[in-house]
Write a protein that holds these residues in place. Structure first.
Motif, PDB file in Angstrom:
ATOM      1  N   THR A   1       0.840  -1.183   0.000  1.00 45.02           N
ATOM      2  CA  THR A   1       0.000   0.000   0.000  1.00 45.02           C
ATOM      3  C   THR A   1       0.880   1.241   0.000  1.00 45.02           C
ATOM      4  N   ARG A   2       0.664   2.105  -0.966  1.00 45.51           N
ATOM      5  CA  ARG A   2       1.445   3.330  -1.049  1.00 45.51           C
ATOM      6  C   ARG A   2       0.503   4.520  -1.117  1.00 45.51           C
ATOM      7  N   PRO A   3       0.857   5.606  -0.429  1.00 45.79           N
ATOM      8  CA  PRO A   3      -0.010   6.779  -0.455  1.00 45.79           C
ATOM      9  C   PRO A   3       0.096   7.512  -1.787  1.00 45.79           C
ATOM     10  N   LEU A   4      -0.903   8.327  -2.042  1.00 47.45           N
ATOM     11  CA  LEU A   4      -0.939   9.177  -3.231  1.00 47.45           C
ATOM     12  C   LEU A   4      -0.498  10.574  -2.825  1.00 47.45           C
ATOM     13  N   LEU A   5       0.429  11.148  -3.569  1.00 49.88           N
ATOM     14  CA  LEU A   5       0.859  12.532  -3.339  1.00 49.88           C
ATOM     15  C   LEU A   5       0.299  13.399  -4.461  1.00 49.88           C
ATOM     16  N   VAL A   6      -0.620  14.291  -4.106  1.00 54.00           N
ATOM     17  CA  VAL A   6      -1.250  15.194  -5.067  1.00 54.00           C
ATOM     18  C   VAL A   6      -0.626  16.580  -4.888  1.00 54.00           C
ATOM     19  N   ILE A   7      -0.039  17.100  -5.954  1.00 51.78           N
ATOM     20  CA  ILE A   7       0.616  18.416  -5.901  1.00 51.78           C
ATOM     21  C   ILE A   7      -0.157  19.371  -6.802  1.00 51.78           C
ATOM     22  N   VAL A   8      -0.630  20.472  -6.226  1.00 47.91           N
ATOM     23  CA  VAL A   8      -1.414  21.454  -6.975  1.00 47.91           C
ATOM     24  C   VAL A   8      -0.799  22.835  -6.802  1.00 47.91           C
ATOM     25  N   ASP A   9      -1.072  23.709  -7.756  1.00 43.58           N
ATOM     26  CA  ASP A   9      -0.665  25.109  -7.651  1.00 43.58           C
ATOM     27  C   ASP A   9      -1.701  25.895  -6.859  1.00 43.58           C
ATOM     28  N   ARG A  10      -1.268  26.975  -6.235  1.00 42.50           N
ATOM     29  CA  ARG A  10      -2.198  27.832  -5.506  1.00 42.50           C
ATOM     30  C   ARG A  10      -3.265  28.418  -6.436  1.00 42.50           C
ATOM     31  N   SER A  11      -2.959  28.511  -7.720  1.00 38.39           N
ATOM     32  CA  SER A  11      -3.915  29.084  -8.675  1.00 38.39           C
ATOM     33  C   SER A  11      -5.169  28.235  -8.814  1.00 38.39           C
ATOM     34  N   ILE A  12      -5.165  27.015  -8.274  1.00 39.02           N
ATOM     35  CA  ILE A  12      -6.350  26.170  -8.355  1.00 39.02           C
ATOM     36  C   ILE A  12      -7.537  26.830  -7.659  1.00 39.02           C
ATOM     37  N   ASP A  13      -7.272  27.649  -6.655  1.00 44.04           N
ATOM     38  CA  ASP A  13      -8.341  28.324  -5.923  1.00 44.04           C
ATOM     39  C   ASP A  13      -7.735  29.465  -5.116  1.00 44.04           C
ATOM     40  N   LEU A  14      -7.787  30.671  -5.664  1.00 48.15           N
ATOM     41  CA  LEU A  14      -7.265  31.845  -4.957  1.00 48.15           C
ATOM     42  C   LEU A  14      -8.260  32.393  -3.944  1.00 48.15           C
ATOM     43  N   SER A  15      -9.546  32.229  -4.231  1.00 46.61           N
ATOM     44  CA  SER A  15     -10.560  32.855  -3.382  1.00 46.61           C
ATOM     45  C   SER A  15     -10.555  32.290  -1.965  1.00 46.61           C
ATOM     46  N   VAL A  16     -10.203  31.006  -1.792  1.00 48.12           N
ATOM     47  CA  VAL A  16     -10.216  30.417  -0.447  1.00 48.12           C
ATOM     48  C   VAL A  16      -9.200  31.094   0.458  1.00 48.12           C
ATOM     49  N   MET A  17      -8.132  31.649  -0.119  1.00 47.93           N
ATOM     50  CA  MET A  17      -7.112  32.308   0.694  1.00 47.93           C
ATOM     51  C   MET A  17      -7.578  33.680   1.191  1.00 47.93           C
ATOM     52  N   LEU A  18      -8.603  34.232   0.578  1.00 42.64           N
ATOM     53  CA  LEU A  18      -9.122  35.541   0.976  1.00 42.64           C
ATOM     54  C   LEU A  18     -10.413  35.426   1.785  1.00 42.64           C
ATOM     55  N   HIS A  19     -10.941  34.229   1.872  1.00 46.64           N
ATOM     56  CA  HIS A  19     -12.254  33.974   2.455  1.00 46.64           C
ATOM     57  C   HIS A  19     -12.269  34.262   3.955  1.00 46.64           C
ATOM     58  N   HIS A  20     -13.305  34.967   4.414  1.00 51.42           N
ATOM     59  CA  HIS A  20     -13.561  35.087   5.844  1.00 51.42           C
ATOM     60  C   HIS A  20     -14.248  33.805   6.302  1.00 51.42           C
ATOM     61  N   THR A  21     -13.740  33.223   7.355  1.00 54.41           N
ATOM     62  CA  THR A  21     -14.188  31.888   7.743  1.00 54.41           C
ATOM     63  C   THR A  21     -15.179  31.937   8.889  1.00 54.41           C
ATOM     64  N   TRP A  22     -15.689  30.759   9.256  1.00 54.87           N
ATOM     65  CA  TRP A  22     -16.683  30.664  10.318  1.00 54.87           C
ATOM     66  C   TRP A  22     -16.419  29.475  11.232  1.00 54.87           C
ATOM     67  N   THR A  23     -15.307  28.766  11.024  1.00 57.81           N
ATOM     68  CA  THR A  23     -14.975  27.652  11.894  1.00 57.81           C
ATOM     69  C   THR A  23     -13.981  28.107  12.964  1.00 57.81           C
ATOM     70  N   TYR A  24     -13.975  27.410  14.075  1.00 60.42           N
ATOM     71  CA  TYR A  24     -13.249  27.842  15.284  1.00 60.42           C
ATOM     72  C   TYR A  24     -11.750  27.999  15.033  1.00 60.42           C
ATOM     73  N   GLN A  25     -11.115  26.954  14.531  1.00 61.20           N
ATOM     74  CA  GLN A  25      -9.671  26.991  14.321  1.00 61.20           C
ATOM     75  C   GLN A  25      -9.280  28.053  13.297  1.00 61.20           C
ATOM     76  N   ALA A  26     -10.009  28.087  12.191  1.00 61.54           N
ATOM     77  CA  ALA A  26      -9.694  29.048  11.140  1.00 61.54           C
ATOM     78  C   ALA A  26      -9.940  30.483  11.597  1.00 61.54           C
ATOM     79  N   LEU A  27     -10.961  30.709  12.415  1.00 65.44           N
ATOM     80  CA  LEU A  27     -11.203  32.044  12.973  1.00 65.44           C
ATOM     81  C   LEU A  27     -10.058  32.466  13.890  1.00 65.44           C
ATOM     82  N   ALA A  28      -9.591  31.523  14.721  1.00 62.22           N
ATOM     83  CA  ALA A  28      -8.473  31.840  15.611  1.00 62.22           C
ATOM     84  C   ALA A  28      -7.221  32.188  14.815  1.00 62.22           C
ATOM     85  N   HIS A  29      -7.037  31.523  13.687  1.00 61.01           N
ATOM     86  CA  HIS A  29      -5.883  31.806  12.831  1.00 61.01           C
ATOM     87  C   HIS A  29      -6.039  33.158  12.146  1.00 61.01           C
TER      88      HIS A  29
END
Length: 684
Positions: free
Chosen positions: A261-289
């Motif tokens: 059994t070998r794991p899969l390594l998926v490598i993506v560019d940040r351009s796959i989704d820029l909006s998530v990096m600007l998103h205001h969040t609503w979960t506890y950990q992400a809000l604290a960050h």
């Protein structure tokens, strides 16, 4: 030359944090000898010396008490002033730099410690090894012997640790490369700069792969930095697999090079989704960050200092630092939950604690406000004595639980202040609708936020950029109205917008999510305008109004899920490059069977929003219980990593940097006199 990787990889579950902790623990125990044990025989007393990079590696993994339990009596910075302790061995954990190597040589020459156990965070070059050897050979104390412990000040052993990355949770790691996104994507970046950035990423990502003792099958997004990283990483792994001292075969773990059994390594560019990096969040950990600056599993929170209060005056605020990791039962259970549910959990935990204290008092013999005097109480009955002993033994656990509840009450209160003052619930709701229904979105809702008195200029620019990225149908007139509103709100630096406009034609995003009905939400923060002392349970009353829907998988989660299951979106299945370091050189890699374990690595910054979304949608399934739905584990494991974890404001600064130099401050008049407009000046 040695490489130190964990010898015990038992268990089929990938955990990057446990593996790296095991590496550090082995490092600390490597210098044990029969003549240097402590009084209880637990471990050898030692000194730990590290540089700034190694300190950040250690911080989320081993606390001071953990170090003391492993025999570390002192821990100090490499380049600080240190006193000699010639009868104690020293364990070094440092980056392989010339400056660090020369300081180690100086310590050896002075005979600072009984022996020096040198551990480099990553592979040390031959040139630096020669520098180390020459420096030690030139020292008067350098007398090599065949015994494990040489003369005072001698180098006992040198290790390649392959630990040059940060692990924050079992399934979360960062390469700790702040600002590297600018070096990869700025419009004026050179090929040499990109190559240097990619090589740095490959070096650190290889450390994570070695620590996991995993030889993965690699799937990479084509046509960008992700493909470059994947190609170089595959070449690096292949070279080690055919080497005589194959570091992957040393662990013998369940995910070693010989494992089926070998794991899969998926490598993506940040351009796959820029909006998530600007998103205001609503979960506890992400809000604290995003709002409190959670870093290295530590958060700084303003709390009221009752001891420093003056008569008739409100208590002053002081800052306290809290550790947040899986040893905190409340954090482990609630970090990924929406904030209203966390507020409800705080109230529930507090109520349960009060009930346990009341039960303890009853068991211990408390009646009303009057406790029975233990000197006169009749405890001859064996059953009563046993109950009293059990009650007393439960006090430390209750004390710990109360401390945890107070900690999270303080954090939740600080988050609530941010939500109320900045209107973050409104930003979250609008952004969720932008991500969910961009085709039917009304620009008036964005304009209302931009003109609202609440929210910082950074908050307003973030929601506007998400609107720009998601709504393809936005007209020039609508965009002009938005930029005018931004400038009126004090947001004069629009370099990030200029940068996104310049690359929009080249950015292919799959960040739209399946349409889901949205419920009308009231402002949670507005219910607390009267007093910040209102109970947190009032937030929980709105729990059904701003809960993240279970079917909103972000782009990264959908890509990983498709590649792990080997079914679904054919554009993803056929568009991602496949590389297998174990396949014959030059052959075309095949994806193979569906994977149960995967590693997602983002070439660029990541955040807790994307991390939690991947955990929810890749490693869980939705279980419906009447009107309520919960996420239950599905047996899959996904480790999420990125070049860094940054907040929305930090990512915005990187977009600004990509857009060019900061504009000059405005001047008075149109004649070019250069006089400063003092009405817009800021006192430094």
């Amino acid at each position: 030359m040695y490489s130190l990787i964990p010898s015990d990889a038992s268990g089929a579950r990938l955990s990057v944090q446990e593996r790296q902790r095991a590496v550090l623990e082995q490092m600390l125990s490597a210098c044990a000898s029969t003549s240097d044990v402590t009084d209880d025989g637990s471990d050898v007393w030692k000194v730990l010396i590290y540089d700034a990079a190694a300190r950040e590696i250690i911080a989320p993994l081993l606390r001071v008490a953990d170090l003391r339990a492993r025999g570390v009596t002192l821990h100090m910075m490499l380049h600080s002033a240190r006193h000699a302790i010639p009868d104690v061995p020293a364990v070094y954990l440092v980056a392989p730099t010339e400056e660090n190597v020369r300081r180690i040589c100086a310590d050896s020459a002075k005979g600072m410690y009984a022996s020096l156990w040198v551990n480099f965070t990553t592979r040390v070059s031959r040139e630096l090894l020669e520098t180390l050897a020459e420096g030690v050979a030139a020292a008067p104390v350098a007398r090599q012997t065949n015994s494990l412990v040489a003369a005072p000040g001698a180098i006992a052993r040198v290790y390649d640790m392959y630990a040059d990355f940060l692990t924050l949770e079992d399934n979360l790691f960062s390469l700790n490369l702040p600002g590297l996104y600018t070096g990869l994507t700025a419009t004026n970046v050179s090929n040499a700069d990109v190559e240097a950035c990619v090589n740095t990423i490959v070096d650190k990502l290889f450390c994570a792969i070695v620590t996991l003792a995993a030889v993965p099958v690699i799937r990479a997004q084509r046509g960008g930095p992700a493909q470059l990283v994947a190609t170089l990483l595959e070449r690096r792994i292949r070279e080690h697999l055919i080497a005589s001292n194959n570091i992957f075969s040393e662990s013998g773990g369940s995910f070693s090079a010989t494992a089926v059994t070998r794991p899969l390594l998926v490598i993506v560019d940040r351009s796959i989704d820029l909006s998530v990096m600007l998103h205001h969040t609503w979960t506890y950990q992400a809000l604290a960050h995003d709002t409190l600056g959670l870093k290295l599993n530590r958060v700084t929170v303003p709390v009221k200092d009752a001891a420093g209060a003056m008569p008739g005056m409100p208590p002053p605020m002081k800052k306290r630092v809290f550790d947040l990791d899986k040893s905190d039962f409340f954090w482990a259970e609630n970090a990924g939950l929406p904030f209203p549910k966390v507020a409800e959990a705080v109230e529930t935990s507090l109520q349960r604690y009060k009930e346990e204290v009341a039960d303890l008092n009853r068991t211990a013999g408390t009646v009303g406000e009057n406790a029975i005097d233990p000197m006169t109480a009749d405890v001859k009955d064996e059953n009563t004595a046993n109950k009293l002993a059990a009650a007393i033994s439960s006090i430390p656990e209750l004390t710990k639980k109360k401390r945890m509840i107070d900690l999270h009450t303080n954090i939740a209160t600080a988050l609530l202040d941010q939500i109320k003052d900045r209107g973050l619930d409104g930003y979250f709701q609008v952004e969720e609708e932008l991500l969910t229904r961009p085709g039917t979105f009304d620009v008036g809702r964005v304009l209302a936020l931009l003109r609202d008195a609440r929210g910082t200029p950074t908050d307003k620019l973030r929601v506007f950029l998400i609107f720009y990225l998601c709504v393809d149908s936005a007209t020039d007139a609508e965009l002009s109205r938005c930029t005018a509103a931004l400038q009126a709100a004090g947001c004069t630096d629009l370099r990030a917008y200029s940068y996104l406009k310049s690359i929009r034609a080249f950015t292919k995003s799959i960040s739209s999510v399946p349409a889901a009905p949205l419920t009308t939400s009231s402002s949670i923060g507005s219910g607390y305008a009267a007093s910040v002392l209102d109970t947190l349970s009032q937030v929980a009353n709105n729990v059904n109004k701003l809960i993240i829907s279970a079917d909103k998988a972000l782009a990264a989660a959908r890509v990983v899920q498709t590649l792990m299951e080997q079914k679904g979106d054919t554009e993803i299945l056929e568009g991602y490059l496949t590389l297998d370091p174990k396949a014959p050189k030059g052959s075309v890699g095949h994806a193979g069977k569906p994977a149960k374990e995967a590693i997602l690595f983002v070439v660029g910054p990541g955040n807790y929003i994307e991390y939690q979304n991947c955990q929810d949608h890749v490693c869980s399934v939705v279980k419906q219980d009447g009107k309520n739905s919960t996420l239950v584990p599905n047996g899959k494991t996904l480790i999420y990593g990125a070049t860094e974890l940054c907040t929305g404001a930090e990512f915005l600064q990187q977009l600004h940097a990509n857009g060019g130099p900061k504009p000059s401050p405005p001047v008075n008049g149109t004649g070019g006199s250069g006089a400063l407009d003092r009405s817009n000046s800021t006192k430094l």
